[in-house]
Scaffold this motif. Structure first.
Motif, PDB file in Angstrom:
ATOM      1  N   LYS A 172      -8.110  11.301  -3.495  1.00 41.65           N
ATOM      2  CA  LYS A 172      -6.919  11.133  -2.392  1.00 41.65           C
ATOM      3  C   LYS A 172      -7.737  11.026  -1.104  1.00 41.65           C
ATOM      4  N   TYR A 173      -8.548  11.751  -0.451  1.00 42.07           N
ATOM      5  CA  TYR A 173      -9.353  11.885   0.725  1.00 42.07           C
ATOM      6  C   TYR A 173     -10.141  10.646   1.103  1.00 42.07           C
ATOM      7  N   ALA A 174     -10.951  10.389  -0.075  1.00 42.33           N
ATOM      8  CA  ALA A 174     -11.778   9.186   0.039  1.00 42.33           C
ATOM      9  C   ALA A 174     -11.118   7.895   0.355  1.00 42.33           C
ATOM     10  N   THR A 175      -9.755   7.740  -0.375  1.00 41.32           N
ATOM     11  CA  THR A 175      -8.954   6.666  -0.182  1.00 41.32           C
ATOM     12  C   THR A 175      -8.409   6.694   1.293  1.00 41.32           C
ATOM     13  N   MET A 176      -8.069   7.811   1.560  1.00 42.24           N
ATOM     14  CA  MET A 176      -7.624   7.926   2.951  1.00 42.24           C
ATOM     15  C   MET A 176      -8.436   7.318   4.134  1.00 42.24           C
ATOM     16  N   ALA A 177     -10.001   7.717   4.014  1.00 46.80           N
ATOM     17  CA  ALA A 177     -11.016   7.201   4.745  1.00 46.80           C
ATOM     18  C   ALA A 177     -11.185   5.803   4.610  1.00 46.80           C
ATOM     19  N   LEU A 178     -11.049   5.322   3.258  1.00 43.02           N
ATOM     20  CA  LEU A 178     -11.264   3.978   3.100  1.00 43.02           C
ATOM     21  C   LEU A 178     -10.036   2.805   3.373  1.00 43.02           C
ATOM     22  N   THR A 179      -9.239   3.584   3.722  1.00 42.11           N
ATOM     23  CA  THR A 179      -7.725   2.957   3.848  1.00 42.11           C
ATOM     24  C   THR A 179      -7.205   1.771   2.900  1.00 42.11           C
ATOM     25  N   SER A 180      -6.460   0.911   2.825  1.00 41.80           N
ATOM     26  CA  SER A 180      -5.985  -0.085   1.822  1.00 41.80           C
ATOM     27  C   SER A 180      -6.985  -1.248   1.723  1.00 41.80           C
ATOM     28  N   ASN A 181      -8.029  -1.432   2.719  1.00 35.90           N
ATOM     29  CA  ASN A 181      -8.954  -2.350   2.802  1.00 35.90           C
ATOM     30  C   ASN A 181     -10.281  -1.968   2.828  1.00 35.90           C
ATOM     31  N   PRO A 182     -10.753  -1.509   1.735  1.00 34.11           N
ATOM     32  CA  PRO A 182     -12.136  -0.839   2.018  1.00 34.11           C
ATOM     33  C   PRO A 182     -13.025  -2.034   2.417  1.00 34.11           C
ATOM     34  N   SER A 183     -13.096  -3.014   1.714  1.00 32.27           N
ATOM     35  CA  SER A 183     -13.909  -4.315   2.139  1.00 32.27           C
ATOM     36  C   SER A 183     -14.135  -4.559   3.505  1.00 32.27           C
ATOM     37  N   SER A 184     -13.284  -4.286   4.340  1.00 30.24           N
ATOM     38  CA  SER A 184     -13.420  -4.399   5.804  1.00 30.24           C
ATOM     39  C   SER A 184     -14.261  -3.267   6.420  1.00 30.24           C
ATOM     40  N   LEU A 185     -14.671  -2.339   5.834  1.00 30.48           N
ATOM     41  CA  LEU A 185     -15.495  -1.305   6.246  1.00 30.48           C
ATOM     42  C   LEU A 185     -16.846  -1.334   5.752  1.00 30.48           C
TER      43      LEU A 185
END
Length: 549
Positions: free
Chosen positions: A239-252
């Motif tokens: 849950k929290y990893a997903t919140m950190a990564l947002t819906s677009n992890p590739s942008s990070l």
């Protein structure tokens, strides 16, 4: 007269000068005694992050299996030897365990002072006060988390209630001579979780002029994912990893091409910790020698990450990592001819002059505490641990590790599959006995393999070489590569019950003369040296020391 424990916890009346967000080398006056405005409360929270001595990273890294003894002819001093040998008492140094202890409790004191001041102003009634309260709670939780993972045994749900904790300071101290109890590790983790859950909803990135030097929203969520991963709470870690990564992890993802474009050396380290990088969530500036140890310099070359680990276990193992052996890294490791270290760009050393004419001063180490790479790997690990109950978990874990790995390479990478990872993990590795003088020192065929035996629960219950255990082995290997020089490997050897060997090497930096010591849980009991001993003056003041038998 015996010093009170309040002093030894590091929360003496005098609070260290704190670091400016805009320039980590600036220093501002202490405002603790006049916290009567939103601005002053926000300012003191800059002192809730380590800027003076006391970063855990150097001690954690030297305690791990990322270093070994490259011989007495290499540069070292007693402090590095003490840490490497897991000594009960460590020679004084800016990076010493005593400073880790006192600095983190000073951080906690500042966070508590801010929380107390907020209540005195009528509570978090404004946007800025809400943001300050959220930041203070997360800072308090994080410093306790560091202390627990350095000075307590590894967290396990089945044993945490019987393990010694550390004093959890949840209020600004007013008693002149308070008495503290260590309590249990279970209680410490519960309190950390309580602060995390209360703090994250209040975090407001707009409150910061330079968010990367504060617990911004992504950094706080990444910390939460680490906390829940260590607690073996897979759902909340996801849950929290997903919140950190947002819906677009590739942008990070990190721009490794930008790092590779720079000259090999210090400039790459500086780029890695660039606050403009979308991959970097939280930066830390500490008075520390870690930038010397984990860069081109010969400092502490005796106890370092060198040829043995580099070519057998970490950077370029003989049979490749789980991503194969034909890959080309965008920003490859550097083999340092002068020092023999294998170095990845991770920590940037800055020398701060106190007397420019005399050329004297001290080292600052700029490092990244939380990144998008960690969030991806945390989530992937949690998915792997859910493989047997969630039919979609395998594909989700593969998606995360492939996204992470593909970003490392410029050529040769093919997406990893369950089959390819099982093939890598179950391959028969030689025991490399030819590397041992007399070939009599080999104690286990696992000593020089990228894959390690896992002795801690629940990981030791996984079917060896089965799909889940193979996937986890690949994930642990990637974590070791990603967090090289940053201390996280020590935490992972604790979590997974990985045996840490101490090799004494010959002059060729590859031949093992002797395995001089090891921390091992192979007998079913966690080695008590997994926890650092409390500072001697803290024990003398009355806190129970960590057992050693």
């Amino acid at each position: 007269m015996k010093k009170s424990i309040i002093y030894l916890l590091g929360i003496a009346i005098v609070i260290p000068a704190f670091m400016s967000c805009s320039d980590f080398l600036d220093q501002n006056p202490d405002l603790r005694t006049t916290l009567d405005s939103e601005e002053k409360i926000a300012n003191i929270l800059v002192s809730a992050y380590i800027s003076g001595a006391g970063s855990y990273q150097l001690v954690a890294e030297l305690s791990s299996d990322n270093v070994c003894d490259y011989g007495i002819t290499k540069n070292y001093n007693q402090f590095y030897q003490d840490v490497y040998e897991w000594a009960e008492e460590v020679t004084s140094n800016n990076d010493a365990p005593r400073n880790i202890w006192s600095s983190n409790y000073n951080n906690i004191a500042n966070a508590n002072q801010a929380l107390s001041a907020i209540e005195e102003l009528g509570g978090p009634t404004t946007t800025r006060l809400k943001a300050s309260k959220g930041e203070a709670l997360i800072c308090r939780a994080y410093s306790h988390f560091v202390l627990a993972n350095m000075f307590c045994m590894p967290y396990n749900p089945a044993t945490a209630g019987n393990c010694l904790g550390i004093p959890y300071m949840d209020h600004a101290e007013t008693d002149l001579n308070p008495r503290y109890e260590r309590g249990t590790l279970q209680k410490v983790y519960e309190m950390i979780g309580k602060d995390i859950e209360a703090g994250i909803p209040l975090i407001d990135d707009t409150a910061y002029s330079v968010p990367k030097y504060h617990f911004n929203y992504k950094a706080a969520c990444c910390f939460a994912s680490r906390y829940y991963l260590f607690m073996q709470d897979w759902d909340n870690a996801i849950k929290y990893a997903t919140m950190a990564l947002t819906s677009n992890p590739s942008s990070l993802l990190r721009d490794y091409s930008a790092i590779a474009a720079l000259p090999n050396g210090t400039s790459r380290h500086q780029e890695y910790v660039n606050s403009a990088s979308t991959a970097n969530f939280l930066l830390q500036a500490a008075t520390s020698n870690s930038g010397l140890l984990f860069d081109w310099y010969s400092t502490a070359g005796r106890y370092s990450h060198g040829k043995l680990q580099g070519i057998y276990e970490t950077v370029q193992p003989k049979k490749g990592g789980p991503w194969g052996s034909s890959v080309t890294f965008k920003a490859p490791h550097a083999v340092l001819a002068s020092s023999g270290k294998y170095v990845l760009p991770r920590t940037w050393r800055v020398f701060q002059y106190t007397d420019p004419v005399a050329g004297t001063g001290f080292n600052k180490a700029i490092s990244v505490l939380f990144t998008s790479e960690e969030a991806l790997l945390n989530r992937a690990e949690a998915y792997i641990m859910k493989m047997n109950e969630d039919p979609t978990a395998l594909d989700k874990a593969l998606e995360d590790i492939n996204l992470y790995a593909a970003n490392l390479f410029s050529a040769g990478f093919k997406s990893m599959t369950e089959a390819s990872i099982i093939k890598w993990a179950t391959e028969t590795y030689p025991d490399y006995s030819e590397l041992y003088v007399g070939k009599t020192s080999v104690s286990s065929p696992q000593t020089l393999n990228p894959k390690k035996k896992l002795h801690a629960a629940p990981y030791n219950t996984l079917e060896e070489d089965g799909p889940q255990e193979s996937m986890l082995q690949a994930l642990i290997f990637m974590r070791r590569y990603q967090f090289l020089h940053e201390g996280m490997r020590w935490f992972d050897t604790r979590r997974f019950g990985i045996t840490v060997y101490r090799y004494l090497l010959d002059e060729d930096a590859e031949t093992v003369v002797q395995i001089t010591d090891q921390i091992s849980d192979e007998n079913g009991t966690a080695d008590p040296r997994r926890a650092l001993q409390l500072p001697a003056d803290v024990i003398a003041a009355g806190l129970t020391p960590n057992p050693r038998k």
